[in-house]
Motif scaffolding. Structure first.
Motif, PDB file in Angstrom:
ATOM      1  N   GLY A  96       0.803  -1.195   0.145  1.00  0.00           N
ATOM      2  CA  GLY A  96       0.000   0.240   0.109  1.00  0.00           C
ATOM      3  C   GLY A  96       0.732   1.107  -0.022  1.00  0.00           C
ATOM      4  N   PHE A 139      -4.830   6.469   0.782  1.00  0.00           N
ATOM      5  CA  PHE A 139      -4.541   5.147   0.449  1.00  0.00           C
ATOM      6  C   PHE A 139      -3.221   4.661   1.302  1.00  0.00           C
ATOM      7  CE2 PHE A 139      -7.007   6.247  -3.417  1.00  0.00           C
ATOM      8  CZ  PHE A 139      -8.044   5.207  -3.377  1.00  0.00           C
ATOM      9  N   SER A 253      -8.240  -0.646  -8.482  1.00  0.00           N
ATOM     10  CA  SER A 253      -7.542  -1.602  -7.797  1.00  0.00           C
ATOM     11  C   SER A 253      -8.184  -1.689  -6.512  1.00  0.00           C
ATOM     12  CB  SER A 253      -6.050  -1.385  -7.614  1.00  0.00           C
ATOM     13  OG  SER A 253      -5.368  -2.253  -7.202  1.00  0.00           O
ATOM     14  N   MET A 254      -8.415  -0.701  -5.831  1.00  0.00           N
ATOM     15  CA  MET A 254      -8.791  -0.858  -4.560  1.00  0.00           C
ATOM     16  C   MET A 254     -10.412  -1.661  -4.359  1.00  0.00           C
ATOM     17  SD  MET A 254      -8.213  -0.262  -1.104  1.00  0.00           S
ATOM     18  CE  MET A 254      -6.717   0.810  -1.368  1.00  0.00           C
ATOM     19  N   TRP A 258     -11.674  -5.324  -3.003  1.00  0.00           N
ATOM     20  CA  TRP A 258     -12.601  -5.447  -2.195  1.00  0.00           C
ATOM     21  C   TRP A 258     -13.963  -6.320  -2.580  1.00  0.00           C
ATOM     22  CZ3 TRP A 258     -17.654  -1.992  -2.371  1.00  0.00           C
ATOM     23  CH2 TRP A 258     -18.232  -2.126  -1.239  1.00  0.00           C
ATOM     24  N   GLU A 263     -10.861  -8.022   0.272  1.00  0.00           N
ATOM     25  CA  GLU A 263      -9.951  -6.818   0.825  1.00  0.00           C
ATOM     26  C   GLU A 263     -10.611  -5.676   1.766  1.00  0.00           C
ATOM     27  OE1 GLU A 263      -7.231  -5.853  -1.879  1.00  0.00           O
ATOM     28  OE2 GLU A 263      -6.055  -7.748  -1.986  1.00  0.00           O
ATOM     29  N   PHE A 265     -12.009  -2.266   2.781  1.00  0.00           N
ATOM     30  CA  PHE A 265     -12.062  -1.043   2.162  1.00  0.00           C
ATOM     31  C   PHE A 265     -12.742   0.022   3.309  1.00  0.00           C
ATOM     32  CE2 PHE A 265     -14.717   1.992  -0.227  1.00  0.00           C
ATOM     33  CZ  PHE A 265     -13.781   2.508  -1.450  1.00  0.00           C
ATOM     34  N   ASN A 269     -10.118   5.168   2.350  1.00  0.00           N
ATOM     35  CA  ASN A 269     -10.147   4.649   1.127  1.00  0.00           C
ATOM     36  C   ASN A 269     -11.157   5.411   0.335  1.00  0.00           C
ATOM     37  OD1 ASN A 269      -9.354   1.255   2.070  1.00  0.00           O
ATOM     38  ND2 ASN A 269      -7.961   2.961   1.623  1.00  0.00           N
ATOM     39  N   CYS A 273     -11.025   7.778  -3.034  1.00  0.00           N
ATOM     40  CA  CYS A 273     -11.753   7.699  -4.263  1.00  0.00           C
ATOM     41  C   CYS A 273     -12.284   8.987  -4.650  1.00  0.00           C
ATOM     42  CB  CYS A 273     -12.697   6.631  -4.185  1.00  0.00           C
ATOM     43  SG  CYS A 273     -11.777   4.950  -3.929  1.00  0.00           S
TER      44      CYS A 273
END
Length: 305
Positions: A96, A139, A253-254, A258, A263, A265, A269, A273
């Motif tokens: 990250g 991030f 990607s994030m 998720w 993963e 979030f 984050n 965004c």
């Protein structure tokens, strides 16, 4: 559709492809692959596909010496080295943190264009760049140790990628067919990775069929489609503006991590965004404002009947 809108859509599509494919990369790692193997095959596997495309479209394979030199310089020295340094930074600092530092490259791109090419930076582009960079910082993952080699490698990858973006915009590569550029860059980058990784034995040549299939999809989506779309986007927007729209990549990607990998979030984050989307909105609104200020050309009226 005007050229600016076309460039925006092409660049965002490229960023989304780059951003979603790490999901498949993560799956290949579970099957025995690694960063060096993926980088090698990602470049090598796309070459036959591009050769077929060039044959079908009757795109000439010939390159002038200057064009070949530019492909080797921009492809190996800037693009391949970017991937290598970014992946190498992962062993020192978290993924990250590495990714966050790497996505400072729009700042470096803007600086290179301003200092070396005297490119004008309008106030809206500066505002969008600041907002997007602030969004990237959301991030940032400070967990784990922050070792200097990793920090240097991640920042260096941002600098070399900004040089790649600028090279695709300010050199003769801008006017070469995107498929031809991607083909020769894929081949040269694969050979460069082979030369770098064979002595250390990092490349895994025998992977399970499913892993090879996922790798092939990654190769087509990134080294073929995404690279070609990015080159066309840069041609329409310029490197410094295109770099801002490339920030859709960490968002994609994030979100894909998720959705598909479960993963985490976080609200941080989400804030990042939203800030990146806000920066994009600033660029789009500034474009519309500039269009509104242009004088309208009224066609001459012919004699009435």
């Amino acid at each position: 559709m005007n050229t600016k809108t076309k460039g925006i859509l092409l660049t965002i599509a490229s960023a989304l492809l780059f951003g979603v494919t790490p999901v498949l990369a993560s799956l290949t790692y579970d099957m025995g692959s690694n960063a060096s193997t993926l980088t090698f095959y990602r470049n090598l596997m796309v070459v036959p596909v591009l050769i077929i495309v060039m044959l079908v479209k009757k795109i000439p394979f010939r390159l002038h010496k200057k064009e070949l030199g530019l492909i080797l310089l921009v492809g190996i020295v800037f693009r391949a080295s970017t991937t290598y340094m970014l992946y190498d930074s992962y062993q020192y600092i978290g993924i990250g943190t590495s990714t966050t530092l790497h996505f400072l490259y729009p700042v470096f791109t803007a600086l290179i264009c301003r200092v070396f090419f005297k490119e004008h930076m309008g106030k809206f582009k500066i505002i969008a760049l600041v907002i997007a960079s602030a969004g990237i910082l959301f991030f940032f993952d400070p967990s784990g140790s922050l070792q200097w080699p990793g920090l240097v490698l991640a920042i260096a990858s941002a600098v070399t990628y900004s040089c790649y973006m600028t090279g695709m915009d300010k050199t003769a590569l801008r006017d070469i067919n995107p498929n031809k550029v991607a083909c020769y860059m894929g081949l040269s980058n694969a050979l460069a990775m082979l030369a770098l990784d064979i002595p250390s034995g990092n490349i895994v040549f025998a992977l399970p069929p499913l892993a090879m299939g996922y790798t092939f999809i990654i190769a087509v989506c990134t080294s073929f489609l995404a690279v070609a779309l990015l080159q066309m986007g840069i041609k329409e927007l310029g490197a410094s503006t295109a770099a801002i729209f490339c920030m859709f990549e960490p968002v994609a990607s994030m979100l894909s991590g998720w959705i598909f990998l479960g993963e985490a979030f976080s609200w941080s984050n989400l804030s990042g965004c939203l800030l990146i989307l806000g920066a994009v909105a600033v660029i789009v609104m500034s474009d519309h404002r500039s269009a509104d200020k242009r004088p309208q050309v009224v066609p001459e009226q012919g004699p009435s009947r």
